[in-house]
Design an enzyme around this catalytic site. Structure first.
Site, PDB file in Angstrom:
ATOM      1  N   MET A  48       9.827  74.981  39.322  1.00 18.65           N
ATOM      2  CA  MET A  48       9.959  76.241  38.596  1.00 18.65           C
ATOM      3  C   MET A  48       8.648  77.019  38.664  1.00 18.65           C
ATOM      4  SD  MET A  48      12.981  75.462  37.479  1.00 18.65           S
ATOM      5  CE  MET A  48      13.388  76.802  36.394  1.00 18.65           C
ATOM      6  N   GLY A  49       7.531  76.294  38.624  1.00 16.88           N
ATOM      7  CA  GLY A  49       6.229  76.971  38.631  1.00 16.88           C
ATOM      8  C   GLY A  49       5.796  77.424  37.253  1.00 16.88           C
ATOM      9  N   ASN A 102       1.284  69.227  28.399  1.00 21.93           N
ATOM     10  CA  ASN A 102       1.802  68.997  29.752  1.00 21.93           C
ATOM     11  C   ASN A 102       0.620  68.784  30.685  1.00 21.93           C
ATOM     12  OD1 ASN A 102       2.800  69.142  32.344  1.00 21.93           O
ATOM     13  ND2 ASN A 102       4.202  70.836  31.932  1.00 21.93           N
ATOM     14  N   CYS A 105       2.755  68.361  35.238  1.00 22.02           N
ATOM     15  CA  CYS A 105       3.611  69.156  36.117  1.00 22.02           C
ATOM     16  C   CYS A 105       3.121  68.962  37.550  1.00 22.02           C
ATOM     17  CB  CYS A 105       3.542  70.642  35.730  1.00 22.02           C
ATOM     18  SG  CYS A 105       4.440  71.676  36.888  1.00 22.02           S
ATOM     19  N   ILE A 166       8.042  59.631  31.767  1.00 27.35           N
ATOM     20  CA  ILE A 166       7.228  60.255  32.783  1.00 27.35           C
ATOM     21  C   ILE A 166       7.660  61.706  33.032  1.00 27.35           C
ATOM     22  CG2 ILE A 166       6.725  58.122  34.057  1.00 27.35           C
ATOM     23  CD1 ILE A 166       9.083  58.749  35.904  1.00 27.35           C
ATOM     24  N   THR A 168       8.310  64.548  36.260  1.00 32.40           N
ATOM     25  CA  THR A 168       9.039  64.385  37.536  1.00 32.40           C
ATOM     26  C   THR A 168       8.131  63.822  38.635  1.00 32.40           C
ATOM     27  OG1 THR A 168       8.509  66.660  38.058  1.00 32.40           O
ATOM     28  CG2 THR A 168      10.670  66.244  37.076  1.00 32.40           C
ATOM     29  N   GLY A 192      16.211  62.791  37.290  1.00 34.16           N
ATOM     30  CA  GLY A 192      17.575  62.259  37.347  1.00 34.16           C
ATOM     31  C   GLY A 192      17.607  60.785  37.727  1.00 34.16           C
ATOM     32  N   SER A 241      17.801  66.105  32.767  1.00 33.27           N
ATOM     33  CA  SER A 241      18.796  66.279  33.834  1.00 33.27           C
ATOM     34  C   SER A 241      20.202  65.864  33.432  1.00 33.27           C
ATOM     35  CB  SER A 241      18.382  65.480  35.069  1.00 33.27           C
ATOM     36  OG  SER A 241      17.096  65.841  35.469  1.00 33.27           O
TER      37      SER A 241
END
Lengths: 279, 259
Positions: A48-49, A102, A105, A166, A168, A192, A241
């Site tokens: 997504m950024g 965060n 990312c 965790i 991603t 996922g 997810s």
């Protein structure tokens, strides 16, 4: 579904115990062009950024959530400790019940993982934020590290109240016809089904190394998935997810599945199974 | 699987000023009002409602307004694009007397619904509103269906001079309609919502989208209604609950923007 007060309210009403906001920075940020999210065989790949409306514009969203007394964990990202502490302070003022830093990312330059891979920075940022706010501070860390326990320990030394693990996993998908990565940012983060064993392993390792609670996240779709995380040492879990795979009712479904499992295995209190796999 | 499938553009056609149709191979069913995510490699991926529905070929019709639509505009027959979908909930043709109102590029979204209404032998009146006559498209296509078609232009260069909502109000006062089906600028649709009080009012909303499959929340309106999943077509009961309807949308960062 962490975009605005409306979507988070829906998720809360669907049975979530609390909602984590999208990660908010100091200024509005558009994020990357699409494609930003695609589905792969065993999970979701996204870059997504860090799109977000900026902390000032997020005030109303939190206020709206607090009208319905929804527990809100305000996720924030920055590049330095003073940025984090300003964001945390604002979040607290707006009414957030806890802060999630965060530091994981995997696809935003200068943010997230680029900070969260340095134990010194993790400790410094955590302790600065801790000195700024009274509400609990969680540190979300990345699996894309060889020193995950060291990072978790650094957060603990910085007086973090909890570790979230965790985020991603760095990944890529190439389209064979066009011979090009599909995501506009090329590299994204994988979530996922496929990442659950990785999440469980990370939580297990972290639990061996820190004495603060761990919030498990990564590939949790069912009550059994959550229980696996509990046994690895998590005391709570986050769901992302699975919203796609099982719909908004996933929260209630997972809670029911956990209760059924406990009944069937004669477990009276969830604390009996937390960390049970560490023998 | 929510993954772009690469397909070849089979035809392109200029429809009006800065407005084009592209058609591509896409076998399978799609309802009028549903949309695709269209990937223009190396540029962007954007949602677009279906404007042509054939068994094997589907099409979208759009105006040049930004980087993505500009790039798509310049693609030619034989070029490759990625397609995901179809997504969302389309129009449901319930009533036997339907008023269709299309504004601007919203015309492309309602036209396949008009075709379906005619196929089902429903009586339909169609109002198309554009700023000026060289922005009008699908006039012949809709006329050929044998429906009553009325054109409005803001500047009076063709048909009725004034907003489509004004003409629609006259029609609604004079005639009996079971349903109103609309797509166009949201302010226009909100006005129609206020004018037509019956239950079967259906409007197709547009919001900035990312995933298209209900996960990211970017396109949420009201209390977490996803335009990509519960929409893009919403009925009166849903629209009533959407406080932002006709008032604001959100940009890519999630900031509220006045409509």
């Amino acid at each position: 579904m962490d975009e605005d007060a409306g979507s988070m309210t829906r998720i809360f009403k669907a049975g979530a115990g609390a909602v984590v906001t999208k990660s908010i920075g100091l200024k509005p940020r558009e994020g990357y062009p699409n494609p930003t999210i695609i589905e792969l065989e065993c999970g979701i790949l996204n870059a997504m950024g860090l799109p977000n409306p900026g902390i000032d514009n997020f005030k109303d969203e939190i206020a709206e959530l607090k009208k319905s007394k929804i527990p809100v964990i305000g996720s924030i990202f920055g590049s330095k400790s003073d940025e984090f502490s300003k964001l945390a302070k604002n979040m607290e003022e707006y009414g957030a019940d806890a802060i999630e830093l965060n530091m994981s990312c995997p696809h935003a330059k200068g943010y997230g993982l680029e900070i969260g891979s340095d134990p010194k920075l993790v400790k410094e940022i955590t302790s600065t934020v801790k000195k700024t706010v009274k509400i609990p501070v969680f540190v979300k860390i990345s699996p894309n590290l060889i020193n995950i326990s060291e990072i978790a320990k650094a957060a603990e030394k910085g007086k973090a109240d909890s570790i979230v693990a965790i985020n991603t996993i760095k990944a890529m998908k190439i389209d064979l016809e066009l011979k090009t990565p599909v995501l506009a940012n090329k590299v994204g983060g994988y979530s996922g089904d496929a990442i659950k064993p990785i999440g469980v392993r990370c939580v297990y390792e972290i639990a061996d190394n820190v004495n603060i609670p761990i919030i498990g996240v990564g590939g949790i779709h069912t009550g059994k998935d959550a229980i696996e995380y509990f046994m690895a040492g998590a005391t709570a879990v986050q769901i992302g997810s699975a919203l796609y795979y099982r719909g908004a009712k996933v929260f209630k479904k997972i809670c029911n599945e956990i209760e059924n499992w406990m009944k069937y295995h004669n477990v009276k209190n969830i604390s009996e199974i937390i960390g049970a796999a560490h023998k | 699987m929510n993954f772009p499938k690469i397909t070849t553009i089979t035809e392109t056609k200029n429809e009006a000023k800065n407005t084009k149709t592209i058609k591509f191979n896409f076998p399978g069913k799609i309802d009028p009002g549903q949309f695709f995510m269209i990937w223009i490699p190396n540029v962007d991926e954007i949602p677009m409602s279906v404007s042509f529905i054939d068994e094997k070929i589907k099409g979208v019709t759009f105006r040049k307004i930004g980087d993505a639509t500009n790039a798509l505009f310049n693609l030619k027959k034989g070029d490759k694009i990625g397609i995901r979908g179809p997504y969302g909930k389309g129009f449901k043709l319930n009533g036997k007397n339907i008023l269709f109102v299309g504004g601007g590029t919203g015309i492309s979204t309602i036209t396949p619904a008009i075709e379906e209404a005619i196929k089902n032998k429903f009586s339909s009146n169609v109002i198309l509103g554009v700023k000026t006559k060289n922005e009008l498209f699908f006039e012949e296509r809709i006329k050929k269906l044998g429906t009553n078609l009325f054109i409005c232009t803001d500047d009076g260069s063709k048909g009725y001079k004034g907003f489509a909502t004004k003409l629609a109000e006259e029609f609604i006062n004079k005639n009996y309609y079971n349903s109103v089906i609309t797509c166009g600028p949201e302010i226009m649709m909100k006005k129609l919502f206020d004018i037509f009080k019956r239950n079967d009012f259906q409007a197709s909303l547009e919001r900035y989208m990312k995933c298209g499959f209900g996960l990211c929340g970017q396109c949420c309106v009201g209390e977490g209604l996803r335009v990509c999943k519960e929409g893009p077509v919403f009925n009166r009961a849903k629209l009533k609950k959407i406080k932002d309807f006709g008032i604001y949308k959100r940009d890519a960062s999630g900031r509220k923007i006045k409509l």
